[in-house]
Design an enzyme around this catalytic site. Structure first.
Site, PDB file in Angstrom:
ATOM      1  N   LYS A 121       6.123   0.658  -9.658  1.00 13.99           N
ATOM      2  CA  LYS A 121       6.080  -0.908 -10.098  1.00 13.99           C
ATOM      3  C   LYS A 121       4.964  -0.840 -11.093  1.00 13.99           C
ATOM      4  CE  LYS A 121       5.878  -2.211  -5.738  1.00 13.99           C
ATOM      5  NZ  LYS A 121       6.312  -1.031  -5.095  1.00 13.99           N
ATOM      6  N   ARG A 179       6.935  -9.597  -0.240  1.00 13.89           N
ATOM      7  CA  ARG A 179       7.310  -8.400   0.688  1.00 13.89           C
ATOM      8  C   ARG A 179       7.907  -8.772   1.676  1.00 13.89           C
ATOM      9  NH1 ARG A 179       3.255  -4.761  -1.719  1.00 13.89           N
ATOM     10  NH2 ARG A 179       3.302  -2.651  -0.885  1.00 13.89           N
ATOM     11  N   ARG A 213       0.082  10.772  -6.488  1.00 14.02           N
ATOM     12  CA  ARG A 213      -0.706   9.608  -7.382  1.00 14.02           C
ATOM     13  C   ARG A 213      -2.295   9.615  -7.642  1.00 14.02           C
ATOM     14  NH1 ARG A 213       1.308   3.733  -5.778  1.00 14.02           N
ATOM     15  NH2 ARG A 213       0.713   4.156  -3.967  1.00 14.02           N
ATOM     16  N   ARG A 246      -5.984   6.831  -3.457  1.00 11.87           N
ATOM     17  CA  ARG A 246      -6.088   5.927  -2.438  1.00 11.87           C
ATOM     18  C   ARG A 246      -6.049   6.431  -1.025  1.00 11.87           C
ATOM     19  NH1 ARG A 246      -1.288   1.716  -3.814  1.00 11.87           N
ATOM     20  NH2 ARG A 246      -1.220   1.764  -1.694  1.00 11.87           N
ATOM     21  N   ARG A 295       4.596   3.107   5.687  1.00  8.67           N
ATOM     22  CA  ARG A 295       4.680   2.121   4.598  1.00  8.67           C
ATOM     23  C   ARG A 295       6.277   2.080   4.291  1.00  8.67           C
ATOM     24  NH1 ARG A 295       0.533   4.410   0.718  1.00  8.67           N
ATOM     25  NH2 ARG A 295       1.379   3.091  -0.999  1.00  8.67           N
TER      26      ARG A 295
HETATM   27  P1  ADP Z   1       4.196   1.486  -6.937  1.00  9.35           P
HETATM   28  O1  ADP Z   1       3.345   0.528  -7.761  1.00  9.35           O
HETATM   29  O2  ADP Z   1       5.672   0.917  -7.093  1.00  9.35           O
HETATM   30  O3  ADP Z   1       3.626   1.841  -5.834  1.00  9.35           O
HETATM   31  P2  ADP Z   1       3.335   3.536  -9.009  1.00  9.35           P
HETATM   32  O4  ADP Z   1       3.653   2.641 -10.464  1.00  9.35           O
HETATM   33  O5  ADP Z   1       1.857   3.793  -8.614  1.00  9.35           O
HETATM   34  O6  ADP Z   1       4.086   2.886  -7.853  1.00  9.35           O
HETATM   35  O7  ADP Z   1       3.727   5.045  -9.071  1.00  9.35           O
HETATM   36  C1  ADP Z   1       3.953   5.891  -8.018  1.00  9.35           C
HETATM   37  C2  ADP Z   1       3.476   7.295  -8.690  1.00  9.35           C
HETATM   38  O8  ADP Z   1       4.781   7.828  -9.149  1.00  9.35           O
HETATM   39  C3  ADP Z   1       2.513   7.518  -9.708  1.00  9.35           C
HETATM   40  O9  ADP Z   1       1.798   8.859  -9.306  1.00  9.35           O
HETATM   41  C4  ADP Z   1       3.205   7.335 -11.020  1.00  9.35           C
HETATM   42  O10 ADP Z   1       2.360   8.136 -11.913  1.00  9.35           O
HETATM   43  C5  ADP Z   1       4.425   8.140 -10.508  1.00  9.35           C
HETATM   44  N1  ADP Z   1       5.620   7.519 -11.274  1.00  9.35           N
HETATM   45  C6  ADP Z   1       6.119   6.372 -11.670  1.00  9.35           C
HETATM   46  N2  ADP Z   1       7.150   6.459 -12.202  1.00  9.35           N
HETATM   47  C7  ADP Z   1       7.609   7.586 -12.168  1.00  9.35           C
HETATM   48  C8  ADP Z   1       8.999   8.092 -12.796  1.00  9.35           C
HETATM   49  N3  ADP Z   1       9.806   7.525 -13.449  1.00  9.35           N
HETATM   50  N4  ADP Z   1       9.251   9.456 -12.660  1.00  9.35           N
HETATM   51  C9  ADP Z   1       8.138  10.223 -12.154  1.00  9.35           C
HETATM   52  N5  ADP Z   1       7.061   9.781 -11.523  1.00  9.35           N
HETATM   53  C10 ADP Z   1       6.724   8.248 -11.675  1.00  9.35           C
HETATM   54  P1  ADP Z   2       2.479   0.495  -2.781  1.00 11.81           P
HETATM   55  O1  ADP Z   2       3.383  -0.487  -3.516  1.00 11.81           O
HETATM   56  O2  ADP Z   2       1.969   1.509  -3.123  1.00 11.81           O
HETATM   57  O3  ADP Z   2       2.751   0.407  -1.175  1.00 11.81           O
HETATM   58  P2  ADP Z   2       0.426  -1.858  -2.557  1.00 11.81           P
HETATM   59  O4  ADP Z   2      -0.905  -1.647  -3.391  1.00 11.81           O
HETATM   60  O5  ADP Z   2       1.508  -2.758  -3.328  1.00 11.81           O
HETATM   61  O6  ADP Z   2       1.045  -0.214  -2.467  1.00 11.81           O
HETATM   62  O7  ADP Z   2      -0.300  -2.320  -1.177  1.00 11.81           O
HETATM   63  C1  ADP Z   2      -1.156  -1.666  -0.323  1.00 11.81           C
HETATM   64  C2  ADP Z   2      -1.137  -2.302   0.832  1.00 11.81           C
HETATM   65  O8  ADP Z   2      -1.471  -3.523   0.819  1.00 11.81           O
HETATM   66  C3  ADP Z   2       0.425  -2.452   1.856  1.00 11.81           C
HETATM   67  O9  ADP Z   2       0.529  -1.289   2.481  1.00 11.81           O
HETATM   68  C4  ADP Z   2       0.089  -3.574   2.717  1.00 11.81           C
HETATM   69  O10 ADP Z   2      -0.696  -3.418   3.667  1.00 11.81           O
HETATM   70  C5  ADP Z   2      -0.872  -4.403   1.872  1.00 11.81           C
HETATM   71  N1  ADP Z   2      -0.089  -5.414   1.144  1.00 11.81           N
HETATM   72  C6  ADP Z   2       0.137  -5.541  -0.498  1.00 11.81           C
HETATM   73  N2  ADP Z   2       1.003  -6.512  -0.921  1.00 11.81           N
HETATM   74  C7  ADP Z   2       1.239  -7.238   0.339  1.00 11.81           C
HETATM   75  C8  ADP Z   2       2.063  -8.425   0.628  1.00 11.81           C
HETATM   76  N3  ADP Z   2       2.742  -8.856  -0.417  1.00 11.81           N
HETATM   77  N4  ADP Z   2       2.289  -8.526   1.784  1.00 11.81           N
HETATM   78  C9  ADP Z   2       1.774  -8.061   3.083  1.00 11.81           C
HETATM   79  N5  ADP Z   2       0.814  -6.886   2.545  1.00 11.81           N
HETATM   80  C10 ADP Z   2       0.801  -6.340   1.438  1.00 11.81           C
END
Ligand code: ADP
Ligand code: ADP
Ligand code: ZN
Length: 207
Positions: free
Chosen positions: A10, A85, A119, A153, A164
């Protein structure tokens, strides 16, 4: 809105959509991490939930979004990433702003763990990288800003990722059918390359 499990891509795709559309990205995860770093009241409340991989309570998140939507740059629309979420969060959003499209990115749990554990992000501009799948073009130099400091992170560990993922399956995934029922959902396969996923998203945005 970008929807999907943690690590689906995302944030990666949000960066590209922001460049293409100029709409500000609203990531509740980024907002909460900033609050924790700055030691604010919000950060103090959110910290424990984030460290364990659980969700921060709905009322806290809804308050945060209500404030964000009042900012002047929200007028032309926003790109939500990681919000809502839970169904109560989506219901609260429905009362304050209309949603035009929800793009759900699908990736299996095993790839998620691999993605999250590799990541890292640029400390200056936030560009998202991966040890194997998205390395810097020049080692330890950010492709977009030439920064040389990077962050990982604390919650991007295998143990926390499992929590998660269960939070996602139990509390977040029901939103997919909730948005499907409202005719807003578009599904895409997130297992393709970053480029391909980006292309599929831009096709949807051109609809
Ligand atoms: P989210 O915001 O949904 O948690 P991220 O955009 O941070 O996800 O992506 C999670 C990890 O996966 C990052 O290290 C990113 O570089 C990698 N990543 C994202 N998209 C892809 C893809 N299409 N193929 C392989 N790795 C990916
Ligand atoms: P990722 O997509 O990689 O899990 P985020 O950066 O979106 O991570 O979220 C990190 C943490 O922040 C989550 O594990 C949760 O604890 C909290 N969080 C983020 N967005 C929300 C939301 N909309 N509702 C509840 N908790 C949230
Ligand atoms: Zn950078």
């Amino acid at each position: 809105m970008l929807f999907g499990p943690p690590g689906a891509g995302k944030g990666t795709q949000a960066g590209r959509i922001v460049q293409a559309t100029g709409k500000p990205q609203v990531s509740t995860g980024d907002m909460l991490r900033a609050a924790v770093e700055n030691g604010t009241e919000l950060g103090r409340i959110a910290k424990g939930y984030m460290e364990s991989g659980g969700l921060v309570p709905d009322e806290v998140i809804i308050g945060l979004i209500e404030e964000r939507i009042k900012q002047p740059d929200a007028i032309g629309g926003l790109l939500f990433d990681g919000f809502p979420r839970t169904i109560p969060q989506a219901e609260a959003l429905e009362k304050i702003a209309p949603v035009s499209m929800v793009i759900a990115i699908h990736v299996e749990d095993e790839s998620i763990v691999e993605r999250i554990c590799g990541r890292f992000t640029c400390a200056s501009c936030g560009e998202v990288y991966h040890d194997i799948f998205r390395p810097c073009k020049t080692e330890s130099v950010c492709d977009s800003c030439n920064g040389t400091e990077f962050k990982r992170r604390a919650d991007d560990s295998e143990a926390t990722v499992r929590n998660r993922l269960s939070a996602y399956h139990e509390q977040t995934s029901p939103l997919e059918s909730w948005y499907f029922d409202r005719g807003l959902l578009r599904r895409i396969d997130g297992n393709h390359s970053i480029e391909q996923v980006g292309q599929e998203i831009s096709n949807l945005l051109d609809e």
